[in-house]
Design an enzyme around this catalytic site. Structure first.
Site, PDB file in Angstrom:
ATOM      1  N   ASP A   1       2.588  -4.826  -1.734  1.00 20.79           N
ATOM      2  CA  ASP A   1       2.057  -3.286  -2.837  1.00 20.79           C
ATOM      3  C   ASP A   1       3.440  -4.133  -3.235  1.00 20.79           C
ATOM      4  OD1 ASP A   1       0.534  -1.756  -4.189  1.00 20.79           O
ATOM      5  OD2 ASP A   1       0.968   0.162  -3.275  1.00 20.79           O
TER       6      ASP A   1
ATOM      7  N   HIS B   1       6.114   4.195 -14.303  1.00 21.03           N
ATOM      8  CA  HIS B   1       5.533   5.037 -12.678  1.00 21.03           C
ATOM      9  C   HIS B   1       6.634   6.213 -11.983  1.00 21.03           C
ATOM     10  CE1 HIS B   1       3.512   6.588  -9.271  1.00 21.03           C
ATOM     11  NE2 HIS B   1       4.048   4.941  -8.514  1.00 21.03           N
TER      12      HIS B   1
ATOM     13  N   ARG C   1      13.942  13.453  -7.042  1.00 18.00           N
ATOM     14  CA  ARG C   1      15.200  13.375  -7.302  1.00 18.00           C
ATOM     15  C   ARG C   1      15.578  14.501  -8.489  1.00 18.00           C
ATOM     16  NH1 ARG C   1      14.074   8.210  -5.742  1.00 18.00           N
ATOM     17  NH2 ARG C   1      14.181   7.924  -6.797  1.00 18.00           N
TER      18      ARG C   1
ATOM     19  N   GLU D   1      -4.134   6.052  -6.649  1.00 18.66           N
ATOM     20  CA  GLU D   1      -3.298   5.108  -7.870  1.00 18.66           C
ATOM     21  C   GLU D   1      -4.188   4.169  -8.072  1.00 18.66           C
ATOM     22  OE1 GLU D   1       0.928   5.415  -4.866  1.00 18.66           O
ATOM     23  OE2 GLU D   1      -0.171   3.521  -4.846  1.00 18.66           O
TER      24      GLU D   1
ATOM     25  N   GLU E   1      -4.245   0.753  -9.861  1.00 18.18           N
ATOM     26  CA  GLU E   1      -3.732  -0.446  -9.673  1.00 18.18           C
ATOM     27  C   GLU E   1      -3.899  -1.601  -9.904  1.00 18.18           C
ATOM     28  OE1 GLU E   1      -1.536  -0.979  -6.498  1.00 18.18           O
ATOM     29  OE2 GLU E   1      -1.066   0.922  -5.777  1.00 18.18           O
TER      30      GLU E   1
ATOM     31  N   ASP F   1      -4.946   2.884  -4.776  1.00 21.73           N
ATOM     32  CA  ASP F   1      -4.291   2.252  -3.462  1.00 21.73           C
ATOM     33  C   ASP F   1      -3.992   3.740  -2.846  1.00 21.73           C
ATOM     34  OD1 ASP F   1      -3.186   1.109  -1.012  1.00 21.73           O
ATOM     35  OD2 ASP F   1      -0.898   0.940  -1.725  1.00 21.73           O
TER      36      ASP F   1
ATOM     37  N   ARG G   1       0.214  11.147  -0.084  1.00 28.72           N
ATOM     38  CA  ARG G   1       1.392  12.683   0.274  1.00 28.72           C
ATOM     39  C   ARG G   1       1.969  12.353   1.076  1.00 28.72           C
ATOM     40  NH1 ARG G   1       2.005   8.271  -4.087  1.00 28.72           N
ATOM     41  NH2 ARG G   1       0.927   8.247  -5.568  1.00 28.72           N
TER      42      ARG G   1
ATOM     43  N   GLN H   1       2.970  10.584   4.116  1.00 29.94           N
ATOM     44  CA  GLN H   1       4.054   9.714   3.082  1.00 29.94           C
ATOM     45  C   GLN H   1       5.522  10.232   2.447  1.00 29.94           C
ATOM     46  OE1 GLN H   1       2.690   8.229  -0.903  1.00 29.94           O
ATOM     47  NE2 GLN H   1       4.703   6.863  -1.295  1.00 29.94           N
TER      48      GLN H   1
ATOM     49  N   TYR I   1       8.593   8.541   5.207  1.00 26.48           N
ATOM     50  CA  TYR I   1       8.991   7.715   4.505  1.00 26.48           C
ATOM     51  C   TYR I   1      11.153   7.021   4.443  1.00 26.48           C
ATOM     52  CZ  TYR I   1      11.681   9.438  -0.021  1.00 26.48           C
ATOM     53  OH  TYR I   1      11.779   9.925  -0.692  1.00 26.48           O
TER      54      TYR I   1
ATOM     55  N   LYS J   1       0.055   5.341   3.742  1.00 30.46           N
ATOM     56  CA  LYS J   1      -1.191   4.222   2.602  1.00 30.46           C
ATOM     57  C   LYS J   1      -1.422   3.372   3.265  1.00 30.46           C
ATOM     58  CE  LYS J   1       1.652   4.537  -1.135  1.00 30.46           C
ATOM     59  NZ  LYS J   1       1.242   4.303  -2.296  1.00 30.46           N
TER      60      LYS J   1
ATOM     61  N   THR K   1      -7.300   1.425   1.309  1.00 33.46           N
ATOM     62  CA  THR K   1      -6.407  -0.415  -0.191  1.00 33.46           C
ATOM     63  C   THR K   1      -8.133  -0.333  -0.881  1.00 33.46           C
ATOM     64  OG1 THR K   1      -4.521  -0.164   0.595  1.00 33.46           O
ATOM     65  CG2 THR K   1      -5.647  -0.966  -0.897  1.00 33.46           C
TER      66      THR K   1
ATOM     67  N   THR L   1       1.191   1.509  -8.913  1.00 35.17           N
ATOM     68  CA  THR L   1       0.763   2.657  -9.628  1.00 35.17           C
ATOM     69  C   THR L   1       1.039   1.879 -11.681  1.00 35.17           C
ATOM     70  OG1 THR L   1       0.575   4.016  -8.019  1.00 35.17           O
ATOM     71  CG2 THR L   1      -0.020   5.164 -10.343  1.00 35.17           C
TER      72      THR L   1
ATOM     73  N   GLU M   1       1.431  11.988 -10.332  1.00 33.78           N
ATOM     74  CA  GLU M   1       1.878  12.212 -11.626  1.00 33.78           C
ATOM     75  C   GLU M   1       1.450  13.422 -12.404  1.00 33.78           C
ATOM     76  OE1 GLU M   1       3.663   8.700 -13.665  1.00 33.78           O
ATOM     77  OE2 GLU M   1       2.594   8.059 -12.440  1.00 33.78           O
TER      78      GLU M   1
END
Length: 422
Positions: free
Chosen positions: A132, A139, A148, A205, A207, A239, A243, A246, A250, A259, A263, A356, A370
């Protein structure tokens, strides 16, 4: 004279004679019960095993091949672009209103042209490996801003290479399969131990994914300008992402349980040949890619994408996203070339997800992370509101390229969330 099928194809059908996507199906209640390859045309599936058995694949590459008598498409994918072109030309000719071979053969028509509502679609390929990518700049920017801050939302390396992680091939399922809400750990609150239980931030997601054709030998990279010959076609993909799981897991190695629980892909693989009329320029990449990623022709495809959510207990579904494949910064061919530059060997049936696909506008954001800015605002769905997916919610992704009087579409990629196991 414009190419026209003898089979009725409604104006809004995704499956025109210009498309001819490949899938694997079972004919419910039919005399033959084994899964086999088919091509979509209008509201019908053309049984390729029946066409081959009738001797109508008479070209040099396919006449003696048993690739259309398999339970997946991998053997066909391995044959490469010359065989794919021979198959497309043969099928397009057989379905043409100007060609009598199938049109005037009533017994073969009955055997080979099956109504879609009589077939069950299965995974079209045996997927050995799944990767992936993270190829949409919009995105990447939104996710970076959420987690961040807006100062430096995208890490510098992102503009130099297509970022990716290896996913889990065993949990890839066909459209229409229910998705069980995953359980896992989430961020601790204060001095408490980590939360454990059903995900509280389950997301979709938007994709797409490239299906690999002929692979490469271990240690021998694929040149970016030859990479298209190693891509058979494209499917829609969701996918699913937890969240909260994750976010806690992560660092430092990336996604894992957030994840790999599921899928979903669409059943029909649309070939690059069918998408060629919709090729468009890829975005200008700054800084210029390193030489191994520099393409003589860098292209995306104009594929309109849409996501609907049908909330639990409601009959109506609501559009939450309208995006386009052409928003990708890194192209499919760059993704594949980068994947092999270290000598990694790809194999027929491998799946390469785009990541995404979000656009620059808020309505083109490709996931709830988002759209709700990580749950800080609510999304209106008729009488319901959502920050993340609830049990019973169904997500339906569709994709289509519109030509002059015809469509080249993907159908739908759907899945419903069901409660976590006790």
């Amino acid at each position: 004279m414009a190419l026209k099928a003898f089979v009725e194809v409604k104006p809004d059908s995704h499956f025109s004679i210009h498309n001819l996507p490949y899938g694997i199906f079972n004919h419910r209640g039919g005399a033959i019960t084994t899964p086999r390859p088919g091509v979509a045309i209008g509201d019908y599936v053309l049984d390729l095993s029946a066409i081959h058995s009738a001797g109508l694949f008479d070209g040099p590459l396919l006449s003696n091949s048993d690739c259309f008598h398999q339970s997946n498409l991998n053997k066909f994918l391995e044959l490469g672009r010359p065989a794919w072109k021979e198959a497309r030309a043969t099928v397009q000719k057989l379905l043409s209103s100007a060609e009598p071979a199938l049109q005037n053969n009533a017994s073969l028509r009955q055997k080979a042209l099956l109504p879609m509502d009589e077939v069950e679609m299965l995974l079209p390929i045996a997927i050995g490996d799944y990767t992936d990518f993270f190829s949409s700049m919009h995105h990447a920017k939104n996710c970076g801003t959420i987690f961040r801050g807006p100062e430096n939302p995208i890490n510098p390396n992102w503009f130099h290479l297509p970022i990716a992680y290896h996913g889990r091939a065993s949990s890839i399922v066909i459209s229409g399969t229910d998705i069980i809400r995953p359980r896992g750990q989430g961020h601790p609150s204060g001095n408490s131990p980590p939360y454990f239980g059903p995900s509280r931030k389950l997301d979709f997601e938007l994709e797409m994914a490239a299906v690999v054709g002929p692979g490469n030998e271990l240690g021998k990279p694929i040149d970016v300008n030859e990479a298209a010959d190693h891509i058979f076609g494209v499917v829609l993909m969701n996918d699913w992402s937890a969240r909260d799981i994750q976010a806690w897991e992560y660092v430092p190695l990336g996604p894992f349980l957030g994840k790999n629980f599921g899928t979903t892909i669409s059943p029909w693989i649309v070939t690059l040949d069918a998408l060629e009329p919709f090729a468009c320029d890829a975005p200008n990449q700054i800084p210029k890619p390193l030489p191994y990623l520099a393409e003589k022709v860098s292209k995306n495809y104009d594929i309109s994408l849409e996501v609907r959510i049908k909330p639990a207990g409601q009959e109506e579904s609501f559009i939450v996203t309208r995006s386009n494949f052409n928003h990708l910064y890194w192209t499919l061919t760059q993704q594949l070339a980068h994947h092999t530059v270290n000598g990694c060997n790809l194999r027929p049936g491998d799946l390469l997800g785009t990541g995404t696909i979000s656009g620059p506008e808020s309505e083109s954001q490709g996931c709830l992370l988002e759209l709700t800015w990580n749950g800080t605002k609510e999304l209106s769905l008729g009488k319901a509101t959502r920050k993340f997916l609830e049990d019973g919610d169904e997500v339906i992704i569709s994709g289509c390229s519109k030509g002059n009087g015809y469509n080249v579409g993907f159908g739908t990629c759907s899945g419903k969330i069901i409660p976590s196991l006790p």
